[in-house]
Design an enzyme around this catalytic site. Structure first.
Site, PDB file in Angstrom:
ATOM      1  N   HIS A  81       0.845  -1.192   0.000  1.00  0.00           N
ATOM      2  CA  HIS A  81       0.000   0.000   0.000  1.00  0.00           C
ATOM      3  C   HIS A  81       0.881   1.242   0.000  1.00  0.00           C
ATOM      4  CE1 HIS A  81      -3.067   2.839   1.014  1.00  0.00           C
ATOM      5  NE2 HIS A  81      -3.950   1.942   1.395  1.00  0.00           N
TER       6      HIS A  81
ATOM      7  N   ARG B  12       1.375  -8.701 -12.113  1.00  0.00           N
ATOM      8  CA  ARG B  12       0.576  -7.619 -12.695  1.00  0.00           C
ATOM      9  C   ARG B  12       1.495  -6.662 -13.421  1.00  0.00           C
ATOM     10  NH1 ARG B  12      -3.067  -2.520 -10.867  1.00  0.00           N
ATOM     11  NH2 ARG B  12      -1.398  -2.111  -9.402  1.00  0.00           N
TER      12      ARG B  12
ATOM     13  N   GLU C 108     -10.500  -0.770 -15.375  1.00  0.00           N
ATOM     14  CA  GLU C 108     -10.372   0.195 -14.276  1.00  0.00           C
ATOM     15  C   GLU C 108     -11.181   1.468 -14.461  1.00  0.00           C
ATOM     16  OE1 GLU C 108      -6.115   0.115 -12.570  1.00  0.00           O
ATOM     17  OE2 GLU C 108      -5.856  -0.376 -14.681  1.00  0.00           O
TER      18      GLU C 108
ATOM     19  N   ASP D 295      -9.488   3.430  -9.567  1.00  0.00           N
ATOM     20  CA  ASP D 295      -9.348   4.330 -10.708  1.00  0.00           C
ATOM     21  C   ASP D 295     -10.694   4.689 -11.307  1.00  0.00           C
ATOM     22  OD1 ASP D 295      -6.411   4.896 -11.424  1.00  0.00           O
ATOM     23  OD2 ASP D 295      -6.385   2.770 -10.986  1.00  0.00           O
TER      24      ASP D 295
ATOM     25  N   ARG E 108     -10.669  -3.875  -4.434  1.00  0.00           N
ATOM     26  CA  ARG E 108     -11.223  -2.931  -3.470  1.00  0.00           C
ATOM     27  C   ARG E 108     -10.118  -2.353  -2.603  1.00  0.00           C
ATOM     28  NH1 ARG E 108     -14.322  -4.936   0.449  1.00  0.00           N
ATOM     29  NH2 ARG E 108     -15.968  -3.389   0.441  1.00  0.00           N
TER      30      ARG E 108
ATOM     31  N   ARG F 287      -1.797   8.285  -8.609  1.00  0.00           N
ATOM     32  CA  ARG F 287      -2.408   7.026  -8.181  1.00  0.00           C
ATOM     33  C   ARG F 287      -3.641   7.320  -7.325  1.00  0.00           C
ATOM     34  NH1 ARG F 287      -0.034   2.523  -9.340  1.00  0.00           N
ATOM     35  NH2 ARG F 287       2.112   2.521 -10.086  1.00  0.00           N
TER      36      ARG F 287
END
Length: 916
Positions: free
Chosen positions: A155, A416, A536, A576, A614, A748
């Protein structure tokens, strides 16, 4: 200090939240008195009393109380400011500890009293689906195909240090010991001394890091939750489920991780980091298994002079070649000695791990987890053969379940990467061997045709004799490491490849082509990983079905799916989409996208598995998971659910073992209920859909008009929030922005949301709703009653509204207006904040009208009280942060000012119980 001070520290009686909060306040007060002196302690206490008085003041007296509070805060020296910030921040940390314990306490009381099953429990979910006509055969079929996978992620705005979390756990443990009525006076004094020492340690532990977290640090932080919670509580969870079912249950709950595999925008995730992530995960699993096998050896002391084990167990004991003379009549200990030796050899071979207890001899390593599981099954069956099955239930059965869930790899790591990176790498590879010099110039049809041809040929594109860009070399290195990990641990270690910004079929095929280059895609088997598009933005979500329809229309792609169980996973991005279109529009677009994807997959005969990205906050798809899962469209869950667990939510959900188990239970229980949900009001299309379409469009327009169409809004945002200072804080490894651009589009979503939280506006969690409701109701005479009916009857709309209500309750326009004063352009400041203020009032009014409540959270008094109790400690932190920001930006900064800003960020995050 804090509630109830002063007073005798050991005057803790009872176990209510308020009593425990007061007790912890007294302990902290004693620490402050010792550490800052009587004068420092009294200064902090005066500020606390004024802050409490300000929140209680009504009418004309309020401005005078506020002025007194601000005068005291403004008079602080820089060192005094740091003491006040730390004192108020640490009290909020202690309040969080007390609230978490209260949740545990209430749950245990319900279990002890034999109360009716509560929503979110296995008992409630099973009773619910059975009452709805689900038979045992149908339930068993669901259990066999079900998958529930919380996926831990790093995070960028996770502010809590592991050392602080460790102190808080120690405090919670000491409080639990004080609950023991059997403690005598001496025992109580010893526990209270330990608790005081823990709070003292907390005070003397730096709240912020000296350096930014590395990915390796984030990996280790995540692994701590396995030792704290998952290893013990996941098997216990299955034990409870099987008890309610009355029969064995398959392992439907599994863990996932992005840490070490998510390189979208994070240049620090490399091939070496991926290898390290897998290795450290495996070491953690092996360490647990070795400890449990050793403990089993100590416990299973049965002698062949008293019982007759199975031949298989005797064979396992003989194969161990245990040299100890003391164990020659103890076959279980001999067998487990051999198991330990083989497991230790496996751990060393795969990870270099050396257990603290040396095995009695060198042994051959297990070829895989299944071989280890087979030996444990031999022991289990032998125990049952001579009436000792109860012994297996204590440790062996939980170990077998842990092995089945975690394997040797512990958790599935997702890869990813951004689709833009894939297309650039593919373009370079194709140009390097003269297959296609201008791949990026091709339209979609030409790209798909070219990629299909390349996938159908065994000829590789990569050559050891050609030079490639740094980006391409890095991507190929990651993929080669993935192939190595598959060979060592199997595909379960790295099963999914997430494709960010997926907008076309070619985005999926490019990944397949790259996998082919490292042997992870062949013509006969297809890709060795699930290709998972991530949709997104609002536009991407609306285009999702077109992408999947194109994939399903391609025979080769359908063949790949058939060989992978005919399951297609799709990931939905909550963060997003919210930043792109605002709260209401994002939630409705996500809901509609799921409905459309369900139909697209159903028509193609493909099973859909949704992966929900989430966040912790409502502005990023957060909120209570139980309601969120059950509010999904019918058919969206169907026994399969993956969702991300991010940032501070990981610590709040899983740092405490009991809380962690209940959160995991809630995920499974909600998935079960949602899988068998009957179509309810609002799910059949018609008027409710029409209302939501109109509200969404209006909300989208209002949000975009403010955030993207208002000249100077980006400058307002960067001046009126601590975004710049937040980006400089040593927290997560990932940069706050994807690029060096100052545009909102490139920021972000996580720091975007966190910055609005710090200035107490929480704008991403509500903006646009008020305008949408007001303008729609003006055109529909029955608008208000209809929205109220939707709120009562439609879980989706009720969940969206309730989450927004909670965000609004945490916001504070008065505090936010002070942050707006940081904007130097008066016209810009007044214009933007005026629009935000007006929309806030419209939204609060709309929510109260829809819910029928006179005040926010009137139907949730415990949450309202929790927020209310925090405000007197948040207000001084916000005021001091503002003053420190002014000094810092005005050129009057030094190390103490910067540290103060970062400390206030930490404290406000603790008080709000979320960040990004």
């Amino acid at each position: 200090m804090m509630p109830g001070m002063p007073g005798p520290e050991n005057a803790r009686e009872g176990g209510s939240l308020r009593e425990e909060t007061r007790y912890l306040g007294r302990v902290l007060g004693r620490v402050l008195r010792d550490q800052t002196g009587v004068e420092g302690y009294e200064r902090i206490e005066r500020i606390r009393q004024e802050a409490v008085g300000f929140r209680r003041a009504k009418g004309p007296e309020a401005p005078a109380v506020r002025d007194r509070l601000e005068a005291q805060l403004n008079a602080l020296s820089r060192e005094q400011t740091l003491d006040v910030v730390r004192a108020f921040s640490y009290f909020l940390h202690l309040l969080n500890v007390a609230e978490d314990r209260q949740i545990n306490r209430l749950a245990l009381e319900r279990e002890r009293d034999g109360a009716a099953p509560v929503p979110g429990s296995f008992a409630y979910a099973l009773a619910h689906v059975r009452a709805n006509g689900v038979g045992e055969a149908e339930l068993d079929a669901w259990l066999e195909r079900a998958l529930v996978a919380p996926v831990l992620t790093a995070h960028p705005t996770e502010v809590q240090r592991q050392s602080i979390l460790d102190c808080e756990r120690g405090i919670a443990n000491a409080l639990s010991q004080l609950d023991d009525a059997r403690l005598g006076a001496a025992g109580r004094a010893r526990v209270e001394a330990r608790l005081h020492a823990r709070v003292l340690t907390l005070w003397q532990t730096a709240m912020i890091r000296l350096s930014r977290l590395r990915v390796i640090d984030e990996i280790e932080n995540a692994l701590s939750f396995y030792r704290l919670t998952f290893f013990a509580e996941v098997p216990r969870l299955y034990e409870e489920l099987e008890s309610l079912l009355g029969r064995p249950a398959p392992s439907l709950l599994r863990m996932g991780s992005w840490i070490g595999g998510d390189r979208d925008g994070n240049p620090f995730v490399t091939a070496e980091v991926l290898r390290a992530a897998v290795t450290r995960q495996a070491r953690t699993a092996f360490a647990h298994y070795l400890e449990e096998v050793h403990a089993l050896g100590a416990e299973l002391s049965m002698s062949v002079r008293l019982l007759e084990p199975t031949p298989a167990l005797l064979g396992l004991a003989h194969a161990a070649r245990d040299p100890s003379k003391h164990r020659q009549d103890e076959p279980y200990r001999q067998a487990l000695s051999g198991v330990y030796s083989r497991l230790a050899a496996t751990a060393h071979l795969r990870t270099g791990f050396v257990p603290p207890r040396e095995p009695h001899r060198e042994s051959a390593a297990y070829p895989d987890a299944a071989a280890f599981a087979a030996d444990l099954r031999v022991i289990d069956e032998s125990l049952a053969s001579h009436g000792a099955a109860a012994l297996a239930a204590v440790r062996l059965k939980p170990l077998r379940r842990a092995l089945d869930v975690f394997g040797f790899h512990l958790a599935a790591i997702d890869q990813r990467q951004n689709a833009d990176v894939h297309e650039a790498v593919v373009a370079e590879l194709l140009a390097a061997v003269d297959v296609e010099p201008a791949y990026l110039a091709l339209d979609e049809a030409a790209r798909v045709a070219l990629l299909a041809r390349e996938l159908a040929t065994p000829r590789p594109l990569v050559s050891a004799h050609l030079a490639y860009s740094e980006k391409t070399q890095g991507e190929l290195a990651i993929l080669r490491a993935t192939a190595e990990i598959h060979a060592l641990y199997g595909a379960a270690a790295l099963p999914h490849y997430i494709i960010s910004k997926a907008a076309s079929l070619s985005d999926l095929l490019e990944v397949a082509l790259l996998l082919k280059e490292v042997g992870l895609h062949t013509q006969d088997r297809g890709p060795a990983m699930d290709l998972v598009p991530l949709f997104e933005t609002i536009a991407d979500l609306e285009n999702a079905c077109a992408v999947m329809g194109a994939a399903f229309a391609m025979p080769a792609y359908r063949g790949w799916l058939a060989r992978r169980g005919n399951v297609q996973e799709v990931m939905l991005g909550y963060s997003d989409s919210n930043k792109d279109g605002g709260y209401l529009s994002a939630n409705w677009t996500l809901h509609k996208a799921q409905r459309a994807l369900i139909e697209t997959h159903r028509a193609a005969g493909v099973r859909l598995r949704l992966f929900h990205g989430r966040g912790g906050t409502v502005g990023r798809g957060g909120g209570p998971a139980y309601d969120a899962i059950r509010a999904q469209p019918k058919g969206a869950v169907d026994g399969a659910l993956r969702l991300t667990e991010q940032g501070e939510t990981i610590g709040s959900k899983y740092a405490d073992a009991d809380v962690g188990r209940r959160n995991l239970e809630t995920l499974v229980a909600a998935t079960l209920e949602a899988s068998f949900a009957r179509t309810g009001s609002g799910e059949s299309g018609g008027r409710y859909d029409a209302v939501m379409n109109s509200l969404s469009a209006r909300s989208f327009a209002a949000y975009r008009a403010l955030v993207y169409d208002t000249p100077g809004f980006a400058e307002y945002f960067r001046a009126a929030t601590p975004i710049a200072e937040l980006a400089a804080l040593n927290i997560g490894s990932r940069p706050a922005s994807r690029t060096d651009s100052q545009r909102i589009e490139d920021l972000r979503a996580i720091p975007w949301v966190f910055s609005w939280s710090l200035c107490r506006l929480m704008l991403p969690g509500w903006y646009g709703f008020g305008t949408a409701v007001e303008s729609w109701c003006a055109e529909h005479t029955d608008g208000g009653p209809l929205l109220a009916t939707m709120y009562r009857e439609w879980l989706f709309f009720r969940t969206v509204t309730s989450n927004m209500e909670m965000v609004l309750a945490k916001s504070d326009l008065a505090v936010a207006s002070r942050y707006a004063e940081l904007v130097p352009d008066a016209a810009l400041r007044d214009g933007v904040f005026g629009r935000i203020r007006d929309e806030w009032h419209r939204t609060v009014g709309a929510v109260q009208a829809i819910t029928g409540q006179a005040s926010l959270l009137a139907d949730n008094p415990s949450l309202a009280r929790s927020i209310r109790d925090r405000l007197p400690y948040l207000d001084p932190l916000n005021h001091l942060q503002l003053e420190l920001l002014r000094r810092h930006r005005g050129g009057q900064s030094d190390e103490r000012v910067q540290r103060g800003i970062h400390l206030t960020i930490n404290g406000i995050a603790a008080g709000l119980r979320n960040s990004g």
